[in-house]
Design a protein around this motif. Structure first.
Motif, mmCIF file in Angstrom:
data_model
loop_
_atom_site.group_PDB
_atom_site.id
_atom_site.type_symbol
_atom_site.label_atom_id
_atom_site.label_comp_id
_atom_site.label_asym_id
_atom_site.label_seq_id
_atom_site.Cartn_x
_atom_site.Cartn_y
_atom_site.Cartn_z
ATOM 1 N N GLY A 36 0.812 -1.197 -0.042
ATOM 2 C CA GLY A 36 0.043 -0.030 -0.033
ATOM 3 C C GLY A 36 0.883 1.317 0.060
ATOM 4 N N ALA A 37 2.112 1.245 0.262
ATOM 5 C CA ALA A 37 3.020 2.161 0.126
ATOM 6 C C ALA A 37 3.102 2.914 -1.316
ATOM 7 C CB ALA A 37 4.305 2.105 0.677
ATOM 8 N N PRO A 38 3.229 4.170 -1.538
ATOM 9 C CA PRO A 38 3.340 4.807 -2.752
ATOM 10 C C PRO A 38 4.627 4.796 -3.092
ATOM 11 C CG PRO A 38 3.286 6.516 -0.895
ATOM 12 C CD PRO A 38 3.165 5.353 -0.345
ATOM 13 N N CYS A 39 4.464 4.528 -4.676
ATOM 14 C CA CYS A 39 5.699 4.109 -5.153
ATOM 15 C C CYS A 39 5.939 4.630 -6.658
ATOM 16 C CB CYS A 39 6.007 2.684 -5.663
ATOM 17 S SG CYS A 39 4.555 1.828 -6.498
ATOM 18 N N ALA A 40 7.131 4.808 -7.214
ATOM 19 C CA ALA A 40 7.490 5.334 -8.434
ATOM 20 C C ALA A 40 7.757 4.244 -9.453
ATOM 21 C CB ALA A 40 8.557 6.478 -8.605
ATOM 22 N N GLY A 41 8.297 3.183 -8.810
ATOM 23 C CA GLY A 41 8.710 2.003 -9.530
ATOM 24 C C GLY A 41 9.057 0.735 -8.631
ATOM 25 N N ASN A 42 9.189 -0.524 -9.400
ATOM 26 C CA ASN A 42 9.186 -1.777 -8.307
ATOM 27 C C ASN A 42 10.413 -1.688 -7.162
ATOM 28 O OD1 ASN A 42 7.336 -3.022 -9.689
ATOM 29 N ND2 ASN A 42 8.461 -3.660 -11.178
ATOM 30 N N GLY A 43 11.473 -0.824 -7.820
ATOM 31 C CA GLY A 43 12.623 -0.622 -6.578
ATOM 32 C C GLY A 43 12.155 -0.132 -5.344
ATOM 33 N N ASP A 44 10.897 0.679 -5.338
ATOM 34 C CA ASP A 44 10.445 1.139 -4.155
ATOM 35 C C ASP A 44 9.600 0.499 -3.283
ATOM 36 O OD1 ASP A 44 11.450 3.674 -4.823
ATOM 37 O OD2 ASP A 44 9.623 4.383 -6.234
ATOM 38 N N CYS A 45 9.404 -0.914 -3.609
ATOM 39 C CA CYS A 45 8.507 -1.854 -3.068
ATOM 40 C C CYS A 45 9.537 -3.121 -2.611
ATOM 41 C CB CYS A 45 7.466 -2.472 -3.899
ATOM 42 S SG CYS A 45 6.614 -1.132 -4.643
ATOM 43 N N ASN A 46 9.095 -3.748 -1.476
ATOM 44 C CA ASN A 46 10.012 -4.688 -0.973
ATOM 45 C C ASN A 46 9.140 -6.128 -0.649
ATOM 46 O OD1 ASN A 46 8.587 -4.291 1.403
ATOM 47 N ND2 ASN A 46 9.865 -3.349 2.363
ATOM 48 N N HIS A 47 9.830 -7.025 -0.243
ATOM 49 C CA HIS A 47 9.180 -8.449 -0.009
ATOM 50 C C HIS A 47 8.439 -8.922 -1.141
ATOM 51 C CE1 HIS A 47 10.668 -8.710 4.033
ATOM 52 N NE2 HIS A 47 10.516 -7.624 4.270
ATOM 53 N N GLY A 48 8.994 -8.854 -2.554
ATOM 54 C CA GLY A 48 8.152 -9.474 -3.823
ATOM 55 C C GLY A 48 6.997 -8.676 -3.918
ATOM 56 N N LEU A 49 6.897 -7.231 -3.368
ATOM 57 C CA LEU A 49 5.639 -6.575 -4.134
ATOM 58 C C LEU A 49 6.236 -5.755 -5.180
ATOM 59 C CD1 LEU A 49 4.288 -5.129 -0.736
ATOM 60 C CD2 LEU A 49 3.674 -7.049 -2.021
ATOM 61 N N GLY A 50 5.386 -5.444 -6.126
ATOM 62 C CA GLY A 50 5.712 -4.633 -7.313
ATOM 63 C C GLY A 50 5.128 -3.241 -7.382
ATOM 64 N N CYS A 51 5.392 -2.292 -8.105
ATOM 65 C CA CYS A 51 4.645 -1.250 -7.987
ATOM 66 C C CYS A 51 3.525 -1.051 -9.216
ATOM 67 C CB CYS A 51 5.761 -0.039 -8.349
ATOM 68 S SG CYS A 51 5.148 1.830 -8.283
ATOM 69 N N PHE A 52 2.550 -0.980 -8.754
ATOM 70 C CA PHE A 52 1.126 -1.004 -9.617
ATOM 71 C C PHE A 52 0.826 0.671 -9.785
ATOM 72 C CE2 PHE A 52 1.226 -5.103 -8.203
ATOM 73 C CZ PHE A 52 0.505 -5.744 -9.269
ATOM 74 N N ALA A 53 1.098 1.175 -10.851
ATOM 75 C CA ALA A 53 1.075 2.754 -11.208
ATOM 76 C C ALA A 53 -0.405 2.899 -11.786
ATOM 77 C CB ALA A 53 2.044 2.910 -12.287
ATOM 78 N N VAL A 54 -1.351 2.338 -11.537
ATOM 79 C CA VAL A 54 -2.415 2.632 -11.879
ATOM 80 C C VAL A 54 -3.388 3.713 -11.211
ATOM 81 C CG1 VAL A 54 -2.985 0.383 -13.294
ATOM 82 C CG2 VAL A 54 -3.726 0.533 -10.868
ATOM 83 N N GLU A 55 -2.874 3.591 -9.874
ATOM 84 C CA GLU A 55 -3.354 5.105 -9.011
ATOM 85 C C GLU A 55 -2.576 5.969 -8.993
ATOM 86 O OE1 GLU A 55 -2.447 1.668 -7.267
ATOM 87 O OE2 GLU A 55 -4.587 0.893 -7.855
ATOM 88 N N PRO A 56 -2.959 7.137 -8.797
ATOM 89 C CA PRO A 56 -2.039 8.299 -8.910
ATOM 90 C C PRO A 56 -1.001 8.116 -7.625
ATOM 91 C CG PRO A 56 -4.465 8.955 -8.997
ATOM 92 C CD PRO A 56 -4.297 7.658 -8.657
ATOM 93 N N GLY A 57 0.290 8.217 -7.962
ATOM 94 C CA GLY A 57 1.221 8.023 -6.820
ATOM 95 C C GLY A 57 1.746 6.614 -6.997
ATOM 96 N N GLY A 58 1.189 5.535 -7.595
ATOM 97 C CA GLY A 58 1.580 4.307 -7.519
ATOM 98 C C GLY A 58 1.154 3.667 -6.262
ATOM 99 N N SER A 59 1.378 2.401 -6.162
ATOM 100 C CA SER A 59 1.146 1.517 -5.116
ATOM 101 C C SER A 59 1.558 0.219 -5.035
ATOM 102 C CB SER A 59 -0.602 1.445 -4.848
ATOM 103 O OG SER A 59 -0.870 0.766 -3.634
ATOM 104 N N CYS A 60 2.323 -0.119 -3.936
ATOM 105 C CA CYS A 60 3.097 -1.543 -3.558
ATOM 106 C C CYS A 60 2.119 -2.672 -3.477
ATOM 107 C CB CYS A 60 4.015 -1.310 -2.641
ATOM 108 S SG CYS A 60 5.472 -0.040 -2.888
ATOM 109 N N SER A 61 1.919 -3.333 -4.340
ATOM 110 C CA SER A 61 1.182 -4.578 -4.066
ATOM 111 C C SER A 61 1.809 -5.776 -5.062
ATOM 112 C CB SER A 61 -0.233 -4.124 -4.655
ATOM 113 O OG SER A 61 -1.250 -5.070 -4.500
ATOM 114 N N LYS A 62 1.015 -6.801 -4.855
ATOM 115 C CA LYS A 62 1.159 -8.096 -5.661
ATOM 116 C C LYS A 62 -0.307 -8.702 -6.040
ATOM 117 C CE LYS A 62 1.489 -11.608 -1.992
ATOM 118 N NZ LYS A 62 2.435 -12.423 -1.539
#
Length: 89
Positions: A36-62
């Motif tokens: 749920g953390a905001p992200c600009a790219g996959n490097g901003d997410c941890n523990h196997g999460l990826g950055c989903f940029a469909v929401e404004p600001g992106g969101s770490c999820s899987k």
């Protein structure tokens, strides 16, 4: 985009908005990952999460098929993990 695709996209945005609005200011459960953390790219997410940029600001999820894949404090909706809302007192 076909009408059914537009309607499907609108339903997804409404569900995302309802999930976000439903949490209000309740604190999220503690987690080791940054779901749920905001992200600009996959490097901003941890523990196997990826950055989903469909929401404004992106969101770490899987991707998920059920709540168990999202861990404690997470729920699976629309094929993605989201933070669950904390219950009010």
């Amino acid at each position: 985009m076909a009408r059914s695709n537009i309607e499907s996209a609108m339903r997804r945005w409404v569900l995302v908005a309802l999930i976000a609005a439903g949490c209000g200011n309740a604190p999220a459960p503690a987690r080791e990952d940054n779901l749920g953390a905001p992200c600009a790219g996959n490097g901003d997410c941890n523990h196997g999460l990826g950055c989903f940029a469909v929401e404004p600001g992106g969101s770490c999820s899987k991707s998920c098929t059920g709540d168990a894949a999202c861990g404690a404090g997470g729920v699976c909706a629309l094929g993605r993990c989201w933070l669950a809302c904390a219950a009010d007192g």
